[in-house]
Scaffold this motif. Sequence first.
Motif, short mmCIF file in Angstrom:
data_model
loop_
_atom_site.label_atom_id
_atom_site.label_comp_id
_atom_site.label_asym_id
_atom_site.label_seq_id
_atom_site.Cartn_x
_atom_site.Cartn_y
_atom_site.Cartn_z
N THR A 1 -29.43 -13.45 -79.05
CA THR A 1 -30.07 -14.53 -78.28
C THR A 1 -31.58 -14.33 -78.24
O THR A 1 -32.35 -15.27 -78.47
N TYR B 1 -30.43 -12.45 -67.59
CA TYR B 1 -29.01 -12.32 -67.97
C TYR B 1 -28.32 -11.19 -67.23
O TYR B 1 -27.25 -10.76 -67.64
N ALA C 1 -24.79 -11.79 -66.46
CA ALA C 1 -23.93 -12.32 -67.51
C ALA C 1 -22.76 -11.37 -67.77
O ALA C 1 -22.87 -10.18 -67.52
N TYR D 1 -23.77 -9.35 -72.41
CA TYR D 1 -24.94 -8.57 -72.01
C TYR D 1 -24.98 -7.20 -72.67
O TYR D 1 -26.04 -6.70 -73.03
N LEU E 1 -35.90 -11.70 -70.04
CA LEU E 1 -34.52 -11.97 -70.47
C LEU E 1 -33.53 -11.00 -69.83
O LEU E 1 -32.45 -11.41 -69.40
N PHE F 1 -26.57 -10.46 -76.47
CA PHE F 1 -27.89 -10.46 -75.87
C PHE F 1 -29.01 -10.39 -76.91
O PHE F 1 -29.93 -11.21 -76.92
#
Lengths: 265, 254
Positions: free
Chosen positions: A136, A119, A122, A127, A115, A133
């Motif tokens: 998620t 990301y 991002a 982030y 991950l 983050f």
Amino acid sequence: MRRRWIAPSAVVWLVVAAAFFLIPLIATLLFSLRSIQTNKCCSGAAYSLIVHDHQFWSTIRLSFQLALETIAISLLLFVPTVYWVHLKLPRLRPVLSLMALVPFVVPPIVLVVGLLNLYKGAPSWFYDKPYGFLATAYVILAFPYMFFALDAGFRSIDLHTLTEASQSLGAGWGTTLTRVILPNIRVAALGGSFLTLAIVMGEFTIASLSAFKTFPPYIQVVNESQPYEAAALSLLSFLIVWAAMLALVLVGRGRPRPAQVAATR
Amino acid sequence: MIVGAFKNAHGGATLHHMHQIVQQPYRDQYWLTIKVSLITAGVGSFLGLCIAYAMIREGTPRFLRTILTTFSGVAANFAGIPLAFAFIATLGTIGIATTFIKDHLGYDLYAHGFTIFGQTGVELTYLYFQIPLMILVIAPAIDGLRAEWREAASNLGATSWQFWRYVGIPVLLPSILGAFILLFGNSFSAYATAYGLAGNSVFLIPITIGFYYSGNVVSDPHFAQALAFGMFVVLAVMMLLYVPLQRRSARWMR
């Protein structure tokens, strides 16, 4: 053949189990009560230090908020999805349950590596913020527990009849979902939510590798200098899981049990 | 999204990294991780099975089962950093149990080579979540072991041992093996517990990945990804073994 009394060997095994499970907890309690000056029992100093540490409050609040956010997002995402799949696309159900196994199979350490990499580009409001983050990542982590809990819930009600009845009385999809379906799967949704709470409150791997200051990394930091406080915090953490599980058992009394195991190792 | 995460982990790793992860010291670390997982899964399955059977068999009061199941739910979820510290408080150098054994039983664990910060310590700690997990997973299978089978066997003159050898174990075997694989994966992917306990002394693969990913000294995310991919391969193999066993054991559970 039928026994009236408990078998002797069963007593032995149950005593072994009780000893193995309870000794570490009792020891942690005694350890946390040791005085910082004399290293002897008993003093509440470790607890009073924790209560006066503002980092304790900020980390535990962050963990709790993350837990609530994760639960909210998961419910919003998965309740309609699982509902739709059960109602219209039952052939997709095995696909979904196979997908739900993925976070089971993939260790958190592998998940976080993937991950963080995914990301990397991002925007920073996502982030660099725990609410972006980390939440998620936790939704992914909570997916199997939520899914299996909801799946069992939807399977135990007569979805088609309820939907048709609701619609022939003039309800739209939104009303059907919130006022007819949701009350019927309340137990399943609550069960999944309490499991998610327990997962997020104890999650260390992802939070620590992505450098967010949630509750478990805080315990780790405390342990480096203050072992008695760390023991007190560990005990507190155990009580949180205990409370979540007790709630899970209480809401689900007399109904098929939802999955009870979450992984935060 | 999840699939994307994997593509990255794989795509980011050149063949050089793939070659590297099967070299020393990483080969030993994979082996150590697998060994720890096999041991805790094996011991955990056995003890969990015995305790679950003791909990379910006839004669045991019903309320004990409720307590133990609820507690297993808690203990199976009580892992990671807090669990590690609970065990340090119990069996650490100045832990409650360590000092108790030394003062009252006259045996100094640490003078005899035991340490909670070593491999045995990690295994002991893992058992704290492995055994409850086994109890939760295997209980439905033991429920499926019908009392009539046992009565039929004893009517035909079978001893208790014969019942287990020819009926009990064969019926339970797929469930036990499935649970074993679940426990293996559970222990294999554990990071936080081992990190809190023995982050600097027991080099399990997840620890090494964390080390390479966020390491203060060396940081090599790509290599961490390669190591993570290696873990994924091991777990995928285990999963491939799990699915058919699951199917087989479902046959007896109605």
